[in-house]
Design a protein around this motif. Structure first.
Motif, PDB file in Angstrom:
ATOM      1  N   PRO A 186      40.551  20.172  47.997  1.00 54.12           N
ATOM      2  CA  PRO A 186      39.683  21.374  47.621  1.00 54.12           C
ATOM      3  C   PRO A 186      40.676  22.144  46.344  1.00 54.12           C
ATOM      4  O   PRO A 186      41.585  22.134  46.105  1.00 54.12           O
ATOM      5  N   VAL A 187      39.513  22.699  45.840  1.00 56.32           N
ATOM      6  CA  VAL A 187      39.834  23.718  44.511  1.00 56.32           C
ATOM      7  C   VAL A 187      40.227  25.101  45.411  1.00 56.32           C
ATOM      8  O   VAL A 187      39.224  25.611  45.693  1.00 56.32           O
ATOM      9  N   SER A 188      41.343  25.340  45.648  1.00 56.29           N
ATOM     10  CA  SER A 188      41.754  26.435  46.405  1.00 56.29           C
ATOM     11  C   SER A 188      42.325  27.959  45.529  1.00 56.29           C
ATOM     12  O   SER A 188      43.140  28.504  45.845  1.00 56.29           O
ATOM     13  N   TRP A 189      41.847  27.938  44.419  1.00 53.77           N
ATOM     14  CA  TRP A 189      42.416  28.837  43.431  1.00 53.77           C
ATOM     15  C   TRP A 189      41.955  30.329  44.087  1.00 53.77           C
ATOM     16  O   TRP A 189      42.784  31.201  43.612  1.00 53.77           O
ATOM     17  N   ASN A 190      40.924  30.491  44.641  1.00 50.14           N
ATOM     18  CA  ASN A 190      40.494  31.808  44.860  1.00 50.14           C
ATOM     19  C   ASN A 190      40.492  32.039  46.422  1.00 50.14           C
ATOM     20  O   ASN A 190      39.784  32.962  47.034  1.00 50.14           O
ATOM     21  N   LYS A 191      41.288  31.256  47.372  1.00 54.22           N
ATOM     22  CA  LYS A 191      41.183  31.464  48.626  1.00 54.22           C
ATOM     23  C   LYS A 191      41.979  32.684  49.166  1.00 54.22           C
ATOM     24  O   LYS A 191      41.281  33.440  50.166  1.00 54.22           O
ATOM     25  N   LEU A 192      42.973  33.528  48.335  1.00 60.15           N
ATOM     26  CA  LEU A 192      43.417  34.504  48.832  1.00 60.15           C
ATOM     27  C   LEU A 192      42.491  35.974  48.350  1.00 60.15           C
ATOM     28  O   LEU A 192      42.822  37.051  49.054  1.00 60.15           O
ATOM     29  N   ALA A 193      41.825  35.802  47.404  1.00 56.95           N
ATOM     30  CA  ALA A 193      40.950  36.820  47.187  1.00 56.95           C
ATOM     31  C   ALA A 193      39.553  36.416  46.792  1.00 56.95           C
ATOM     32  O   ALA A 193      38.905  36.447  45.750  1.00 56.95           O
ATOM     33  N   PRO A 194      38.680  36.019  47.887  1.00 51.68           N
ATOM     34  CA  PRO A 194      37.486  35.351  47.492  1.00 51.68           C
ATOM     35  C   PRO A 194      36.410  36.499  47.282  1.00 51.68           C
ATOM     36  O   PRO A 194      35.319  36.045  46.887  1.00 51.68           O
ATOM     37  N   GLN A 195      36.849  37.875  47.272  1.00 52.46           N
ATOM     38  CA  GLN A 195      35.606  38.742  47.054  1.00 52.46           C
ATOM     39  C   GLN A 195      35.610  38.858  45.502  1.00 52.46           C
ATOM     40  O   GLN A 195      34.721  39.820  45.158  1.00 52.46           O
ATOM     41  N   LYS A 196      36.583  38.682  44.923  1.00 53.60           N
ATOM     42  CA  LYS A 196      36.422  38.873  43.529  1.00 53.60           C
ATOM     43  C   LYS A 196      35.951  37.554  42.757  1.00 53.60           C
ATOM     44  O   LYS A 196      35.979  36.355  43.126  1.00 53.60           O
ATOM     45  N   SER A 197      35.549  38.030  41.461  1.00 56.09           N
ATOM     46  CA  SER A 197      34.622  36.658  40.590  1.00 56.09           C
ATOM     47  C   SER A 197      35.911  35.896  40.034  1.00 56.09           C
ATOM     48  O   SER A 197      36.987  36.671  39.905  1.00 56.09           O
ATOM     49  N   TRP A 198      35.556  34.837  39.543  1.00 54.64           N
ATOM     50  CA  TRP A 198      36.379  34.221  38.750  1.00 54.64           C
ATOM     51  C   TRP A 198      37.110  34.874  37.532  1.00 54.64           C
ATOM     52  O   TRP A 198      38.135  34.511  37.281  1.00 54.64           O
ATOM     53  N   GLN A 199      36.456  35.487  37.217  1.00 54.00           N
ATOM     54  CA  GLN A 199      36.908  36.464  35.796  1.00 54.00           C
ATOM     55  C   GLN A 199      38.067  37.482  36.204  1.00 54.00           C
ATOM     56  O   GLN A 199      38.897  37.584  35.359  1.00 54.00           O
ATOM     57  N   ASP A 200      38.085  37.843  37.445  1.00 54.64           N
ATOM     58  CA  ASP A 200      39.130  38.932  37.674  1.00 54.64           C
ATOM     59  C   ASP A 200      40.368  38.214  38.374  1.00 54.64           C
ATOM     60  O   ASP A 200      41.330  38.830  38.956  1.00 54.64           O
ATOM     61  N   LYS A 245      34.611  28.748  37.958  1.00 52.15           N
ATOM     62  CA  LYS A 245      33.398  29.067  37.980  1.00 52.15           C
ATOM     63  C   LYS A 245      32.484  28.448  38.946  1.00 52.15           C
ATOM     64  O   LYS A 245      31.627  29.085  39.865  1.00 52.15           O
ATOM     65  N   LEU A 246      32.542  27.219  38.782  1.00 54.41           N
ATOM     66  CA  LEU A 246      31.941  26.365  39.726  1.00 54.41           C
ATOM     67  C   LEU A 246      32.031  26.507  41.294  1.00 54.41           C
ATOM     68  O   LEU A 246      31.294  26.526  42.216  1.00 54.41           O
ATOM     69  N   ASP A 247      33.395  26.452  41.562  1.00 55.94           N
ATOM     70  CA  ASP A 247      34.036  26.584  42.955  1.00 55.94           C
ATOM     71  C   ASP A 247      33.618  28.030  43.228  1.00 55.94           C
ATOM     72  O   ASP A 247      33.050  28.229  44.371  1.00 55.94           O
TER      73      ASP A 247
END
Length: 511
Positions: free
Chosen positions: A464-478, A353-355
């Motif tokens: 880096p925290v790269s958890w969401n690099k593949l789908a940056p348009q989504k929120s962390w909850q999704d 969520k922070l990232d």
């Protein structure tokens, strides 16, 4: 000098010179961990006495890494060992773990780690101080029931089905047996009061203290950690609010404590999470001070954290970062350990969520050869206020006793948290809030800047925290769950191949 593997010599036709295969240049290795040298701040006091005004001062010194922390602890021990019989000192420790290589040979520290040899001597030196009558020794230890240790992590199975073994039923059992054998005065913090006694505190008389996040376990010196050394009248308040109270809470007698008076002019705030007051529903002091400092920050927040999961703190940091950046200030900068994030799903949402909110947060790049981890629990506000102690930034470390906490999942990592919950129990922690200390707090902030952004060639101290690099348009909850970390699998015949390799190389070299 790096060793180079010999390549087999390849022969061509008759009369041709043997040709040697060019070996690849050695990979660039991460540099030794850099820690800034200690910095100090001084608080001056005018103390009213019967004979007039007495001038006194409290010195605060930053300690970064095992060499500085255990080096300062060694100085305190030497002072106690060299004291005169007419002036026997009081040396008091309150610890989550107290180990040495003799009692816990299975818990090893790699050779050459700064501070490790000093640590290995501390338990026997405490016992010697008591048996030779050189000091009044008092020990408070955690003796919480340990959970089974995970032997081999299988990412295809849930946590409850992992292969585990119970190393010991209770924490510090072997240390406690040795203290009993030499009649060293000690108490264990009662399990019915708290989940764990997670404190890391050393006191010498009413004048000197070391408090921070560094454990006294065999492997602790290798970790990236921090502490502060405090010398002066403010130490009296640490004794009164923390040590004296913990000793009596653990059914120790008040007559067994030194006659130290509190210091009402102290500028260092002493904070606790649980204890006697928590039984009456008192608000958590560490969490309250933390949220207050976040709210009042005017320019920046720097933190190095082993755990970052507490929801209130996560939301407060996001809000404060947006506010500070809108005002053209530095904002928030966080460096966290990656170990628990890889294994436990409940340790991921806060970091994610922070990232996702744009807060600069990176993983500390641990040294896998030494099994180092970022074990710190400190934050600097506006580069002049320091909050440091034993409390992790999680519900287990920050919530009050009346709340709901999470059971530690593995004895191999004392702060890890599983999904099952136990109402009404959290860790017993201590922290100190040191305001208006620009040298000490600034030193921690500069260390944070270095660790966060250091890069030389391909070598970095963080990633880096790269958890969401593949789908940056989504929120962390999704976000879908990331593939769990997998240890390297070793083939069954790997050892046989290694033993046979030199033999095969010699056969290939014959014409």
């Amino acid at each position: 000098m790096a060793s180079v593997l010999r390549q087999p010599i390849i022969f061509g036709g008759q009369g041709q010179e043997p040709q040697k295969t060019q070996s690849k240049p050695p990979r660039e290795q991460p540099p030794l961990r850099y820690f800034r040298p200690p910095a100090t701040d001084v608080f001056h006091y005018n103390i009213q006495t019967k004979n007039g005004v007495k001038k006194d001062q409290t010195i605060v010194e930053s300690l970064l890494g095992g060499s500085q922390i255990f080096g300062k602890i060694n100085e305190i021990f030497k002072e106690a060992e060299n004291s005169s019989p007419q002036n026997k000192p009081w040396i008091m420790v309150n610890l989550y773990e107290l180990q040495n290589r003799e009692l816990y040979p299975e818990r090893k520290c790699p050779p050459g780690i700064p501070g490790a040899d000093i640590h290995a001597s501390l338990l026997n030196r405490l016992i010697k101080l008591h048996t030779e009558g050189k000091a009044h020794v008092r020990v408070i230890l955690d003796n919480s029931k340990q959970q089974p240790r995970t032997l081999h992590w299988d990412p295809t199975k849930p946590f409850k089905e992992q292969e585990k073994v119970l190393m010991e039923p209770f924490h510090n059992d072997r240390t406690i047996s040795k203290l009993k054998a030499y009649n060293v005065p000690f108490v264990t913090y009662p399990n019915e009061k708290t989940l764990k006694n997670h404190v890391k505190l050393l006191l010498l008389n009413n004048r000197k203290a070391v408090v921070g996040g560094m454990n006294w376990g065999n492997h602790s010196a290798v970790n990236h950690d921090g502490a502060v050394y405090i010398e002066g009248p403010d130490v009296r308040n640490i004794f009164h609010k923390s040590y004296r109270q913990d000793w009596t809470t653990a059914d120790g007698k008040i007559e067994e404590m030194p006659g130290i008076k509190p210091f009402h002019q102290g500028k260092i705030k002493v904070l606790q999470t649980s204890g006697a007051k928590a039984d009456q529903g008192a608000q958590n002091e560490v969490l309250g001070e933390m949220l207050n400092q976040i709210h009042n920050a005017k320019q920046s927040i720097h933190a190095q954290l082993f755990v970052m999961t507490h929801k209130k703190v996560v939301n407060a940091l996001i809000e404060k970062h947006k506010q500070l950046k809108a005002q053209g200030q530095e904002g928030v900068q966080l460096l966290v350990d990656e170990g628990l994030y890889k294994i436990f799903p409940n340790c991921r949402p806060g970091i994610q969520k922070l990232d996702d909110a744009g807060v600069p947060i990176r993983f500390y790049k641990e040294n896998k050869k030494t099994e180092e981890k970022l074990h710190a629990k400190w934050a600097v506000f506006d580069r002049k206020h320091l909050l440091i102690g034993s409390a992790n930034w999680s519900s287990l470390g920050l919530d009050s006793k009346e709340g709901t906490s999470k059971m530690p999942a593995s004895s191999s990592d004392e702060e890890s948290e599983a999904e099952n919950k136990i109402p009404g129990k959290t860790n017993h922690e201590i922290a100190v809030m040191i305001e208006n200390a620009p040298n000490v707090a600034g030193n921690f902030a500069k260390q944070a800047d270095h660790d966060f952004s250091y890069q030389k060639g391909m070598v970095e101290l963080s990633k880096p925290v790269s958890w969401n690099k593949l789908a940056p348009q989504k929120s962390w909850q999704d976000q879908p769950e990331r593939e769990p970390w997998k240890p390297r699998k070793i083939a069954a015949d790997d050892d046989a191949r290694k033993q046979d390799r030199p033999k095969r190389a010699r056969q290939n070299s014959n014409p």
